[in-house]
Design an enzyme around this catalytic site. Structure first.
Site, short mmCIF file in Angstrom:
data_model
loop_
_atom_site.label_atom_id
_atom_site.label_comp_id
_atom_site.label_asym_id
_atom_site.label_seq_id
_atom_site.Cartn_x
_atom_site.Cartn_y
_atom_site.Cartn_z
N HIS A 264 -9.87 -3.27 2.55
CA HIS A 264 -9.17 -3.36 2.12
C HIS A 264 -9.71 -4.84 0.35
CE1 HIS A 264 -6.35 -2.25 -1.30
NE2 HIS A 264 -6.32 -1.11 -1.41
N ASP B 100 -3.83 -5.52 8.49
CA ASP B 100 -3.37 -4.24 7.81
C ASP B 100 -3.02 -3.21 7.67
OD1 ASP B 100 -3.28 -2.93 5.45
OD2 ASP B 100 -5.10 -3.49 4.48
N GLN C 61 -2.56 2.01 5.93
CA GLN C 61 -2.82 3.44 6.52
C GLN C 61 -2.15 3.99 7.83
OE1 GLN C 61 -4.19 5.28 3.84
NE2 GLN C 61 -4.32 3.29 2.48
N LYS D 69 3.32 4.40 0.77
CA LYS D 69 2.81 5.47 1.48
C LYS D 69 2.89 6.15 3.05
CE LYS D 69 -1.87 2.20 0.51
NZ LYS D 69 -1.69 2.98 -0.61
N CYS E 33 -10.76 0.11 -3.70
CA CYS E 33 -10.61 -1.23 -3.13
C CYS E 33 -11.74 -1.59 -2.05
CB CYS E 33 -9.32 -1.55 -2.87
SG CYS E 33 -8.33 -1.15 -4.99
#
Length: 415
Positions: free
Chosen positions: A127, A205, A208, A231, A370
């Protein structure tokens, strides 16, 4: 653990009032969960209760409301630390979102370690929030940003990694845990082991991954991990930064002001210990309380049940789309169980298709997500993305597959 029954799923969906509505004269099907998930009533109620009863700033007051707010805020930090497998709650600090967390890690932890020609490794799946901050760090320091090789399933090729980069000045690996476009899971533990053999840090990251899989960040020896409340069934406006304890003294704060200070002289200030030195100013207190309740909700369902339901839906969606003519699937079959399916309808622009889905009451995402370097790798400017959560149903998946067929026929009729 006993699998969720149809009655369980019906009761679960009733906890999400937003799902019970009509869009364009059709029952809403919400398949844009990778962008933001929906919020159960218990999370909404927890935040409303804070504003009704305990609305005060934390840490700085000695009155009852402030003390209650502080207790709830710090209890949230404790629960989040336990949820991600942190060594202690001091490893958890709050930000405005994953993007903010990654920028703070880049500036405060990694940039001070870099010199000219040092190397940061990443992938072309990232991303932009986990790519652009590192590009900027490299511009300022003269370090190099290099891309690791991927295998056919878009995972890091560990053999290639060792062959190409052993004994080079690697300072960090920065990588997503799950791809927001393809749903691919990266081998975090193996990457951690290799990075530390090289004297490098592993920055992840996790935006998700956090609502879909158990995290064991201390056991995995991850150096820093970032994710977002919105999220994972929680409120917007809150990010979480996990920072391994060994970096608490060396990582620098990048925001300065109230609350994070210890002593301020006329020309000099010093700062509190972690995590408070990373939390300048008034924090998103209600959101922390909301995320705490979201974690309790996740744990009341159980990750085994969540993963079982999402795997069922992901596989059904993947294979249903695969059976249709003129569908280009980008998510590899090995990743379909994570419930993020990217695809295109041949000859139909993704934005046109997404508009068609919306007219049928179905919310999906269309665009480059993104992730423009990945789009170039996939040789497409944009994709459609359907992303699922535990509250989605088999009936919704089947309706989505039928809607895809209808949209394909509508746009290709007569061509």
């Amino acid at each position: 653990m006993i699998p969720l029954t149809n009655r369980d799923l019906l009761n679960l969906r009733h906890e999400f009032p937003i799902l019970d509505q009509v869009v364009n004269d059709e029952p809403l099907i919400y398949f844009d969960n990778a962008a933001t998930s929906q919020t159960p009533q218990s999370v909404i109620d927890a935040m409303v209760a804070f504003y009704h009863q305990d609305h005060a700033n934390v840490h700085r007051g000695v009155h009852t409301l402030s003390e209650r707010a502080t207790q709830a805020y710090e209890n949230g930090r404790e629960e989040i630390a336990r949820f991600v497998g942190a060594e202690s709650s001091a490893c958890i600090s709050f930000s405005s979102g994953t993007t903010d967390s990654i920028n703070k890690i880049a500036r405060g932890l990694i940039e001070p370690r870099l010199k000219h020609s040092d190397i940061i490794l990443t992938t072309r799946l990232e991303h932009h929030s986990n790519l652009v901050p590192w590009q900027e760090v490299c511009k300022r320091t003269g370090a190099q940003l290099k891309f690791m090789d991927l295998n056919q399933d878009f995972q890091v090729d560990l053999k290639s990694l060792a062959t190409k980069y052993d004994h080079q000045p690697i300072k960090a690996i920065v990588i997503q845990h799950f791809s927001n476009v393809l749903g691919v899971e990266q081998p975090i533990q193996s990457l951690s082991q290799w990075a530390h053999q090289q004297g490098a840090l592993l920055i992840v990251d996790g935006a998700q991954a956090s609502p879909h899989t158990r995290l064991h960040l201390n056991d995995w020896q991850v150096d820093a991990y970032a994710f977002s409340s919105h999220k994972m069934y929680g409120p917007m406006g809150l990010g979480i930064t996990y920072l391994a304890k060994e970096h608490h003294d060396t990582c620098l704060p990048v925001n300065f002001g109230g609350e994070m200070i210890h002593l301020v002289e006329d020309q000099y200030a010093n700062y509190k210990q972690a995590p408070w030195k990373f939390e300048a100013g008034t924090q998103a207190i209600a959101q922390v309380i909301g995320l705490t309740q979201a974690i309790r909700w996740i744990e009341s369902i159980g990750f085994d049940n969540i993963q079982s339901q999402e795997q069922l839906l992901g596989r059904r969606l993947y294979h249903g789309l695969k059976e249709l003519d003129d569908i280009i699937l980008y998510t590899p079959e090995s990743a379909m169980s994570h419930g993020i399916i990217s695809f295109n309808i041949q000859g139909v622009h993704p934005h046109d298709a997404a508009t068609g889905f919306d007219q049928l009451g179905i919310a999906v995402r269309a665009g480059h997500h993104c992730a423009q370097p990945l789009m170039r790798l996939l040789e497409t400017p944009a994709t459609l993305r359907a992303s699922l959560m535990v509250y989605n149903t088999v009936e919704e998946v089947d309706r989505f597959i039928q809607a895809t067929k209808e949209i394909k026929e509508f746009f290709t009729y007569g061509t």
